[in-house]
Scaffold this motif. Sequence first.
Motif, short mmCIF file in Angstrom:
data_model
loop_
_atom_site.label_atom_id
_atom_site.label_comp_id
_atom_site.label_asym_id
_atom_site.label_seq_id
_atom_site.Cartn_x
_atom_site.Cartn_y
_atom_site.Cartn_z
N ILE A 162 0.84 -1.20 0.00
CA ILE A 162 0.00 0.00 0.00
C ILE A 162 0.87 1.25 0.00
O ILE A 162 0.60 2.21 -0.73
N ARG A 163 1.95 1.25 0.77
CA ARG A 163 2.85 2.40 0.84
C ARG A 163 3.49 2.66 -0.52
O ARG A 163 3.59 3.80 -0.97
N GLN A 164 3.90 1.59 -1.21
CA GLN A 164 4.50 1.75 -2.54
C GLN A 164 3.49 2.31 -3.53
O GLN A 164 3.82 3.19 -4.34
N ARG A 165 2.27 1.82 -3.49
CA ARG A 165 1.23 2.33 -4.39
C ARG A 165 0.93 3.79 -4.07
O ARG A 165 0.78 4.62 -4.98
N ASP A 166 0.84 4.12 -2.77
CA ASP A 166 0.59 5.51 -2.37
C ASP A 166 1.67 6.44 -2.89
O ASP A 166 1.38 7.53 -3.39
N GLU A 167 2.93 6.03 -2.77
CA GLU A 167 4.04 6.87 -3.24
C GLU A 167 3.95 7.09 -4.75
O GLU A 167 4.15 8.21 -5.23
N ALA A 168 3.64 6.04 -5.50
CA ALA A 168 3.53 6.17 -6.96
C ALA A 168 2.37 7.08 -7.34
O ALA A 168 2.49 7.93 -8.22
N GLU A 169 1.24 6.93 -6.67
CA GLU A 169 0.07 7.77 -6.95
C GLU A 169 0.35 9.23 -6.62
O GLU A 169 -0.03 10.13 -7.38
N CYS A 170 1.04 9.48 -5.50
CA CYS A 170 1.35 10.86 -5.12
C CYS A 170 2.34 11.50 -6.09
O CYS A 170 2.24 12.69 -6.38
N ARG A 171 3.29 10.72 -6.59
CA ARG A 171 4.21 11.25 -7.60
C ARG A 171 3.44 11.65 -8.86
O ARG A 171 3.71 12.68 -9.47
N ALA A 172 2.48 10.82 -9.25
CA ALA A 172 1.67 11.13 -10.43
C ALA A 172 0.84 12.39 -10.21
O ALA A 172 0.71 13.22 -11.12
N VAL A 173 0.29 12.56 -9.01
CA VAL A 173 -0.48 13.77 -8.70
C VAL A 173 0.42 14.99 -8.75
O VAL A 173 0.04 16.04 -9.29
N GLU A 174 1.63 14.88 -8.21
CA GLU A 174 2.55 16.02 -8.20
C GLU A 174 2.93 16.44 -9.62
O GLU A 174 3.16 17.62 -9.88
N GLU A 175 2.96 15.51 -10.55
CA GLU A 175 3.32 15.82 -11.93
C GLU A 175 2.16 16.40 -12.73
O GLU A 175 2.36 16.85 -13.86
N ALA A 176 0.95 16.40 -12.17
CA ALA A 176 -0.22 16.91 -12.89
C ALA A 176 -0.02 18.38 -13.25
O ALA A 176 0.48 19.16 -12.46
N GLY A 177 -0.41 18.73 -14.45
CA GLY A 177 -0.32 20.11 -14.89
C GLY A 177 1.02 20.49 -15.48
O GLY A 177 1.17 21.56 -16.06
N LYS A 178 2.02 19.64 -15.36
CA LYS A 178 3.35 19.96 -15.88
C LYS A 178 3.47 19.65 -17.36
O LYS A 178 4.36 20.16 -18.01
N GLY A 179 2.59 18.83 -17.91
CA GLY A 179 2.71 18.41 -19.30
C GLY A 179 1.96 19.31 -20.26
O GLY A 179 1.78 18.95 -21.41
N GLY A 180 1.51 20.48 -19.84
CA GLY A 180 0.71 21.36 -20.69
C GLY A 180 1.49 21.97 -21.84
O GLY A 180 0.91 22.39 -22.83
N ASP A 181 2.80 22.04 -21.76
CA ASP A 181 3.58 22.68 -22.81
C ASP A 181 4.26 21.68 -23.73
O ASP A 181 5.14 22.05 -24.51
N THR A 182 3.87 20.42 -23.70
CA THR A 182 4.48 19.43 -24.58
C THR A 182 3.88 19.54 -25.97
O THR A 182 2.75 20.00 -26.14
N LEU A 183 4.62 19.12 -26.95
CA LEU A 183 4.19 19.20 -28.33
C LEU A 183 3.19 18.09 -28.65
O LEU A 183 3.25 17.00 -28.10
N TYR A 184 2.28 18.41 -29.56
CA TYR A 184 1.37 17.40 -30.07
C TYR A 184 2.01 16.81 -31.31
O TYR A 184 2.36 17.53 -32.24
N LEU A 185 2.18 15.54 -31.33
CA LEU A 185 2.75 14.86 -32.49
C LEU A 185 1.66 14.06 -33.17
O LEU A 185 0.81 13.47 -32.50
N PRO A 186 1.65 14.04 -34.52
CA PRO A 186 0.62 13.28 -35.23
C PRO A 186 0.60 11.83 -34.79
O PRO A 186 1.64 11.20 -34.64
N GLY A 187 -0.59 11.33 -34.55
CA GLY A 187 -0.74 9.94 -34.15
C GLY A 187 -0.74 9.71 -32.64
O GLY A 187 -0.97 8.60 -32.19
N MET A 188 -0.49 10.76 -31.85
CA MET A 188 -0.45 10.57 -30.39
C MET A 188 -1.81 10.12 -29.86
O MET A 188 -1.89 9.34 -28.93
#
Length: 164
Positions: free
Chosen positions: A129-155
């Motif tokens: 449970i602790r390992q899953r919690d850590e992975a989920e929290c890392r994913a939450v912390e990364e939210a909103g950071k991918g807004g400036d990535t490029l859109y590539l055809p086929g994504m």
Amino acid sequence: MRLPVSLWLPLALAVAAVAAGQSPLQRRVVRDVLEYFHGRSNVHFLFKEREVDGVIEREDSSGTFVQLRLGLAQTACRKRAPQRHCRVLESRRRPTCLACYKFDTSDVPKVLDKYHNCSPSHHLAAKEIRQRDEAECRAVEEAGKGGDTLYLPGMFAFSRGLPA
């Protein structure tokens, strides 16, 4: 049965001191976690905030990340019929909730992503449970950071397969 003042006064002072030291976002997370916990179908009694620890609050260009552990204590009041003064039952359930929230940078912060997990402290699979919690929290912390990535055809291409 009434508890003597010497037993409940330190608890009340500790909760008040914890609430006084919290940022507005931390208080919002605590309030949201309590609403989530009380909304579960297997919870029949009201729970009060016992302690908040392990608080992490980080700001970056994409927003504010808040992580905390919220200790809860069961009260004598039923969830369906809340009363003004609910006394804490000392020998009852004391779950701990982990909450990870990511807020945007607006004047009234909106939740970009969130994760919470409330479980009894004596859970057998605590390591997993602790390992899953850590992975989920890392994913939450990364939210909103991918807004400036490029859109590539086929994504985001989707296709239907031919019938077999």
